[in-house]
Design an enzyme around this catalytic site. Structure first.
Site, short mmCIF file in Angstrom:
data_model
loop_
_atom_site.label_atom_id
_atom_site.label_comp_id
_atom_site.label_asym_id
_atom_site.label_seq_id
_atom_site.Cartn_x
_atom_site.Cartn_y
_atom_site.Cartn_z
N LYS A 64 0.80 -1.23 0.00
CA LYS A 64 0.00 0.00 0.00
C LYS A 64 0.84 1.28 0.00
O LYS A 64 0.38 2.30 -0.52
CB LYS A 64 -0.97 0.01 1.19
CG LYS A 64 -2.08 -1.01 1.08
CD LYS A 64 -3.09 -0.85 2.20
CE LYS A 64 -4.20 -1.88 2.08
NZ LYS A 64 -5.29 -1.62 3.04
N ASP A 100 -10.12 2.87 2.27
CA ASP A 100 -10.24 2.14 3.54
C ASP A 100 -10.96 2.95 4.62
O ASP A 100 -11.87 2.46 5.28
CB ASP A 100 -8.85 1.73 4.07
CG ASP A 100 -8.26 0.55 3.31
OD1 ASP A 100 -9.05 -0.24 2.76
OD2 ASP A 100 -7.03 0.43 3.27
N SER A 152 7.00 6.92 18.76
CA SER A 152 7.73 7.45 17.60
C SER A 152 6.91 7.33 16.31
O SER A 152 7.15 8.06 15.35
CB SER A 152 9.06 6.70 17.43
OG SER A 152 8.83 5.31 17.24
N TYR A 211 -11.94 -9.02 10.11
CA TYR A 211 -13.20 -9.76 9.92
C TYR A 211 -12.95 -11.25 9.74
O TYR A 211 -13.89 -12.03 9.61
CB TYR A 211 -14.00 -9.20 8.73
CG TYR A 211 -13.32 -9.34 7.39
CD1 TYR A 211 -13.61 -10.41 6.54
CD2 TYR A 211 -12.38 -8.41 6.96
CE1 TYR A 211 -12.98 -10.54 5.33
CE2 TYR A 211 -11.75 -8.53 5.75
CZ TYR A 211 -12.06 -9.60 4.93
OH TYR A 211 -11.42 -9.74 3.72
#
Length: 268
Positions: A64, A100, A152, A211
């Site tokens: 991604k 998303d 961080s 899920y």
């Protein structure tokens, strides 16, 4: 048209099932497949997609963020999150989106209508957390609280949030209306649980973006305490539906998409 989901691994993905049923219900001859692209081959992504005649694709773990340098354009939502899960191809131009966050929030509104006034705690500070927080911040009035194991991680966040540790979140659990787990704790039936729920208020909605399994240990524990729980199935369906709209400009058959995934999960 031909679409795909790319990842490493990707054989477990339910996206092909969901999209194929949607295409069929809308009398479309488009196809959707899972395309395994190992990390070591990712430098050749443009050629791989072109050789497979793909017209648009979804991106799943671990690509991604890796996909971004290969895009010609990226929309504001994906830019804010720093991750892309949907790519539209127009005349060989690659445009990146992230559906998303909006996918999760669309579903959350259905189970918690008074979202505007909710005090929300998000567990985890990765890409999924950032996407959901970015979308929630457009609706929720109280400042969002994000808890993570390492502080961080918040150095890359450019949002007005309360950043706390997971240990601190356990102390203040009873102050939140909604708690959302975005970490991988509980994925694939592992027994990890991200925080203790000892101080949980009985009125709090407890959510997990996972899920599979349908209910993680985190959700089972909350449900045992009497809380309402909400998993990540709607997020998965809605992000896919939003991707479909981006690619085709058409309205998806969300109900059919959901039935297809539920039947697959049940082994029907």
């Amino acid at each position: 048209m031909k679409y795909a989901v790319i990842g490493d691994p990707v054989s477990h993905s339910l996206s092909p099932v969901m999209h194929q049923v949607n295409f069929k219900s809308l009398n479309m001859e488009d196809t959707y497949e899972a395309l395994h692209i190992p990390t070591q081959d990712f430098h050749d992504i443009r050629h791989i997609i072109e050789d497979n005649h793909i017209n648009g694709f979804n991106v799943t773990i671990p690509h991604k963020e890796r996909i971004i340098p290969y895009l010609d354009e990226i929309n504001d939502q994906a830019k804010a999150v720093g991750a892309v899960n949907t790519v539209k191809i127009i005349n060989n131009k690659w445009i990146g989106y992230n559906t998303d966050g909006i996918g999760y929030v669309m579903g959350l509104k259905q189970v918690y209508p008074d979202l505007e006034n909710a005090y929300v705690l998000i567990l985890g500070a990765g890409g999924a957390s950032k996407g959901i927080a970015n979308e929630l911040s457009k609706i929720v009035q109280p400042k969002l609280t994000i808890a993570n194991r390492t502080m961080s991680r918040f150095e890359t966040w450019d949002m007005d949030i309360n950043a706390i540790s997971l240990e601190q979140s356990e102390q203040y659990l009873d102050e939140f209306d909604i708690i959302i787990n975005t970490t991988s704790a509980g994925l694939n039936n592992n027994d990890d649980i991200v925080i203790s729920l000892d101080n949980l208020s009985s009125s709090t909605l407890v959510s997990d973006i996972i899920y599979i399994p349908y209910k993680t240990k985190f959700l089972k524990e909350a449900e045992f305490k009497g809380n309402t729980v909400y998993n990540g199935l709607d997020m998965f369906i809605n992000q896919g539906a939003e991707s479909f709209k981006i690619w085709t400009g058409k309205q998806p058959n969300i109900l059919e998409m959901k039935y297809a995934v539920l039947n697959k999960l049940k082994g029907v």
